[in-house]
Design a protein around this motif. Structure first.
Motif, PDB file in Angstrom:
ATOM      1  N   THR A 171      -0.807  -0.509  -1.786  1.00  0.00           N
ATOM      2  CA  THR A 171      -0.927  -0.496  -0.331  1.00  0.00           C
ATOM      3  C   THR A 171      -1.371  -1.869   0.126  1.00  0.00           C
ATOM      4  O   THR A 171      -2.276  -2.465  -0.468  1.00  0.00           O
ATOM      5  CB  THR A 171      -1.980   0.549   0.108  1.00  0.00           C
ATOM      6  OG1 THR A 171      -1.564   1.840  -0.345  1.00  0.00           O
ATOM      7  CG2 THR A 171      -2.136   0.579   1.613  1.00  0.00           C
ATOM      8  N   VAL A 210      -3.177  -3.731   3.155  1.00  0.00           N
ATOM      9  CA  VAL A 210      -3.984  -3.521   4.350  1.00  0.00           C
ATOM     10  C   VAL A 210      -4.017  -4.844   5.106  1.00  0.00           C
ATOM     11  O   VAL A 210      -4.500  -5.850   4.586  1.00  0.00           O
ATOM     12  CB  VAL A 210      -5.418  -3.070   3.989  1.00  0.00           C
ATOM     13  CG1 VAL A 210      -6.284  -2.972   5.233  1.00  0.00           C
ATOM     14  CG2 VAL A 210      -5.393  -1.743   3.240  1.00  0.00           C
ATOM     15  N   SER A 211      -3.460  -4.840   6.330  1.00  0.00           N
ATOM     16  CA  SER A 211      -3.528  -6.027   7.183  1.00  0.00           C
ATOM     17  C   SER A 211      -4.906  -6.064   7.837  1.00  0.00           C
ATOM     18  O   SER A 211      -5.352  -5.059   8.404  1.00  0.00           O
ATOM     19  CB  SER A 211      -2.450  -5.981   8.264  1.00  0.00           C
ATOM     20  OG  SER A 211      -1.168  -6.040   7.660  1.00  0.00           O
ATOM     21  N   LYS A 265      -7.834  -6.756  10.464  1.00  0.00           N
ATOM     22  CA  LYS A 265      -7.909  -6.770  11.914  1.00  0.00           C
ATOM     23  C   LYS A 265      -8.163  -8.179  12.439  1.00  0.00           C
ATOM     24  O   LYS A 265      -7.649  -8.554  13.480  1.00  0.00           O
ATOM     25  CB  LYS A 265      -9.015  -5.832  12.394  1.00  0.00           C
ATOM     26  CG  LYS A 265      -8.703  -4.377  12.126  1.00  0.00           C
ATOM     27  CD  LYS A 265      -9.821  -3.490  12.596  1.00  0.00           C
ATOM     28  CE  LYS A 265      -9.460  -2.044  12.329  1.00  0.00           C
ATOM     29  NZ  LYS A 265     -10.456  -1.128  12.852  1.00  0.00           N
ATOM     30  N   SER A 319      -4.454 -10.286   4.692  1.00  0.00           N
ATOM     31  CA  SER A 319      -4.154  -8.939   4.198  1.00  0.00           C
ATOM     32  C   SER A 319      -4.681  -8.839   2.771  1.00  0.00           C
ATOM     33  O   SER A 319      -4.936  -9.857   2.117  1.00  0.00           O
ATOM     34  CB  SER A 319      -2.651  -8.653   4.235  1.00  0.00           C
ATOM     35  OG  SER A 319      -1.954  -9.526   3.371  1.00  0.00           O
ATOM     36  N   GLU A 345      -4.120  -6.502  -0.909  1.00  0.00           N
ATOM     37  CA  GLU A 345      -3.315  -5.529  -1.651  1.00  0.00           C
ATOM     38  C   GLU A 345      -4.241  -4.612  -2.443  1.00  0.00           C
ATOM     39  O   GLU A 345      -5.072  -5.084  -3.209  1.00  0.00           O
ATOM     40  CB  GLU A 345      -2.355  -6.241  -2.599  1.00  0.00           C
ATOM     41  CG  GLU A 345      -1.311  -7.060  -1.897  1.00  0.00           C
ATOM     42  CD  GLU A 345      -0.373  -7.766  -2.852  1.00  0.00           C
ATOM     43  OE1 GLU A 345      -0.447  -7.546  -4.087  1.00  0.00           O
ATOM     44  OE2 GLU A 345       0.449  -8.549  -2.349  1.00  0.00           O
ATOM     45  N   ASP A 363     -11.968  -2.853   8.383  1.00  0.00           N
ATOM     46  CA  ASP A 363     -11.074  -3.171   7.272  1.00  0.00           C
ATOM     47  C   ASP A 363     -11.559  -2.503   5.989  1.00  0.00           C
ATOM     48  O   ASP A 363     -10.749  -2.026   5.191  1.00  0.00           O
ATOM     49  CB  ASP A 363     -10.974  -4.686   7.070  1.00  0.00           C
ATOM     50  CG  ASP A 363     -10.263  -5.374   8.230  1.00  0.00           C
ATOM     51  OD1 ASP A 363      -9.312  -4.779   8.788  1.00  0.00           O
ATOM     52  OD2 ASP A 363     -10.658  -6.499   8.573  1.00  0.00           O
ATOM     53  N   ALA A 415     -10.361   0.991   5.947  1.00  0.00           N
ATOM     54  CA  ALA A 415      -8.940   1.082   5.573  1.00  0.00           C
ATOM     55  C   ALA A 415      -8.759   0.880   4.070  1.00  0.00           C
ATOM     56  O   ALA A 415      -7.959   1.571   3.441  1.00  0.00           O
ATOM     57  CB  ALA A 415      -8.129   0.062   6.359  1.00  0.00           C
ATOM     58  N   ILE A 416      -9.517  -0.040   3.487  1.00  0.00           N
ATOM     59  CA  ILE A 416      -9.457  -0.272   2.042  1.00  0.00           C
ATOM     60  C   ILE A 416      -9.960   0.965   1.298  1.00  0.00           C
ATOM     61  O   ILE A 416      -9.367   1.395   0.309  1.00  0.00           O
ATOM     62  CB  ILE A 416     -10.273  -1.524   1.671  1.00  0.00           C
ATOM     63  CG1 ILE A 416      -9.571  -2.777   2.213  1.00  0.00           C
ATOM     64  CG2 ILE A 416     -10.488  -1.624   0.170  1.00  0.00           C
ATOM     65  CD1 ILE A 416     -10.434  -4.018   2.223  1.00  0.00           C
ATOM     66  N   GLU A 449      -9.866   4.009   2.324  1.00  0.00           N
ATOM     67  CA  GLU A 449      -8.850   5.059   2.435  1.00  0.00           C
ATOM     68  C   GLU A 449      -7.717   4.826   1.437  1.00  0.00           C
ATOM     69  O   GLU A 449      -7.208   5.773   0.840  1.00  0.00           O
ATOM     70  CB  GLU A 449      -8.315   5.125   3.863  1.00  0.00           C
ATOM     71  CG  GLU A 449      -9.320   5.703   4.837  1.00  0.00           C
ATOM     72  CD  GLU A 449      -8.892   5.588   6.296  1.00  0.00           C
ATOM     73  OE1 GLU A 449      -7.805   5.028   6.582  1.00  0.00           O
ATOM     74  OE2 GLU A 449      -9.663   6.046   7.153  1.00  0.00           O
ATOM     75  N   ALA A 450      -7.348   3.553   1.242  1.00  0.00           N
ATOM     76  CA  ALA A 450      -6.291   3.245   0.268  1.00  0.00           C
ATOM     77  C   ALA A 450      -6.743   3.539  -1.156  1.00  0.00           C
ATOM     78  O   ALA A 450      -5.939   3.913  -2.006  1.00  0.00           O
ATOM     79  CB  ALA A 450      -5.876   1.779   0.407  1.00  0.00           C
TER      80      ALA A 450
END
Length: 92
Positions: free
Chosen positions: A2, A4-5, A7, A19, A21, A69, A72-73, A75-76
């Motif tokens: 995944t 993640v870009s 913010k 971003s 990976e 961020d 989001a990381i 969650e990935a």
């Protein structure tokens, strides 16, 4: 894997970070996490140690991530943590 870009992209030590990976943690990443926990470091510090191994990012750059961020990381990474196979016992 995944991507993640971030913010808010940022520069650190002459490198642009926009971003990150995220993939299934390697044994080396899990080992870094467990070693940090064994040293008495907090969950977040242990996660930073693991991400440094997994992403090749300097720990200082990882510390510049915004909290959103990091969510989001996390969650990935969530499909790979909190399982007996990984040995990682907490949320990143």
């Amino acid at each position: 894997m995944t991507i993640v870009s971030l913010k808010r992209p940022f520069d650190f030590e002459g490198r642009r970070f926009d971003s990150i990976e995220i993939d299934e943690p390697t044994v080396g990443g899990i080992e870094a996490f467990e070693a940090a926990k064994a040293e008495g470091k907090a969950e977040l510090s242990a996660t930073i140690a693991m991400l440094a191994v997994e992403t090749g990012w300097p720990e200082g750059a990882l510390r510049k991530l915004r909290s959103g961020d990091l969510v989001a990381i996390s969650e990935a990474l969530s499909p790979f943590v909190n399982t007996p196979a990984t040995g990682v016992s907490g949320e990143p």
